[in-house]
Design an enzyme around this catalytic site. Structure first.
Site, PDB file in Angstrom:
ATOM      1  N   GLU A  96       0.848  -1.191   0.000  1.00  0.00           N
ATOM      2  CA  GLU A  96       0.000   0.000   0.000  1.00  0.00           C
ATOM      3  C   GLU A  96       0.884   1.242   0.000  1.00  0.00           C
ATOM      4  OE1 GLU A  96      -2.306   2.888  -0.238  1.00  0.00           O
ATOM      5  OE2 GLU A  96      -3.314   0.919  -0.268  1.00  0.00           O
ATOM      6  N   ASP A 128       5.256   1.868  -3.326  1.00  0.00           N
ATOM      7  CA  ASP A 128       4.564   1.935  -4.600  1.00  0.00           C
ATOM      8  C   ASP A 128       4.597   0.550  -5.240  1.00  0.00           C
ATOM      9  OD1 ASP A 128       3.514   3.559  -7.007  1.00  0.00           O
ATOM     10  OD2 ASP A 128       5.224   2.455  -7.830  1.00  0.00           O
ATOM     11  N   ASP A 148      -5.490  -4.089  -6.987  1.00  0.00           N
ATOM     12  CA  ASP A 148      -6.552  -3.078  -7.066  1.00  0.00           C
ATOM     13  C   ASP A 148      -5.955  -1.739  -6.643  1.00  0.00           C
ATOM     14  OD1 ASP A 148      -8.813  -1.535  -7.027  1.00  0.00           O
ATOM     15  OD2 ASP A 148      -9.777  -2.593  -5.356  1.00  0.00           O
TER      16      ASP A 148
END
Length: 226
Positions: A96, A128, A148
């Site tokens: 994340e 990232d 996602d």
């Protein structure tokens, strides 16, 4: 990740700087919304397609146990919660980019994920995803990659994320998969071009569609070696 209008009258809980502008957490009744640069990204109201992202990947994995799963993008925790529901899963790596999203996931959003970030099987890496995948860090392999981080391959949050969905990006993702591993990618819209590109890298590709209240169905791309 989603892009609908924020609920009228939602209360802003916190606003923080982000890698690409700013993020805000808002509360609307019993639910929460995450807003990026004024654009509604996601909320805690539904999550059917986010759960499907994990469920379809794990259903296709034939290994009997000790599964290693990578969840790219924590969101509000629906995908992570679904991943942990599979008793074969031994380890989940969550990548994340935004520290605030992780902090919210341990705070007000925790009930919606079943406090998934407290599970001993979970390790969070604040990084990232695009750079992390291509770095080859640890040369790790996963039985499932559930991604996602954008509104889809054709609708990225940042320009740099587009490189995750091109040929070089898909080759890097495939290198991250253990034998028989499965890649799933969330999208708010259909992307026939991306589906074709997936077929050039994976033997088996299918597209799952999940109806939503407004607009086009959410889409989950499922790819696996033939």
């Amino acid at each position: 990740m989603h892009t609908f209008e924020s609920t009228t009258g939602a209360e802003e809980i916190e606003r923080v700087p982000a890698a690409d502008g700013e993020l805000a957490l808002r509360r609307a009744g019993e639910h929460y919304e995450i807003i990026s640069n004024g654009c509604f990204l996601m909320d805690t109201r539904a999550g059917a397609s986010e759960r499907l992202l994990a469920r379809t990947a794990l259903a296709a994995v034939t290994a009997p146990g000790d599964l290693r799963v990578l969840v790219g993008g924590l969101g509000v925790g629906f995908t992570l919660r679904e991943t942990l529901a599979d008793p074969r899963v031994a380890h989940v790596r969550v990548i994340e980019r935004e520290p605030a999203v992780v902090r919210w996931g341990r705070g007000p959003l925790a009930p919606f994920s079943g406090h998934a970030l407290d599970d001993a099987r979970v390790q969070v890496v604040t990084a990232d995803l695009v750079g992390w995948v291509r770095s080859g860090a640890g040369d790790e392999r996963f039985h499932a990659l559930c991604l996602d981080i954008d509104n889809g391959p054709d609708w990225t949050v940042t320009d740099g994320n587009a490189s995750l969905y091109d040929d070089a990006g898909l080759a890097a993702l495939r290198e991250r998969l253990a034998p028989g591993g499965v890649l799933t990618v969330w999208s708010a819209t259909a992307s026939p071009g991306f589906a074709d590109r997936l077929r050039e890298h994976f033997g088996r590709v299918r597209v799952e569609r999940v109806p939503v209240v407004r607009g086009e169905p959410d889409v989950v791309f499922v790819a696996q070696e033939g």
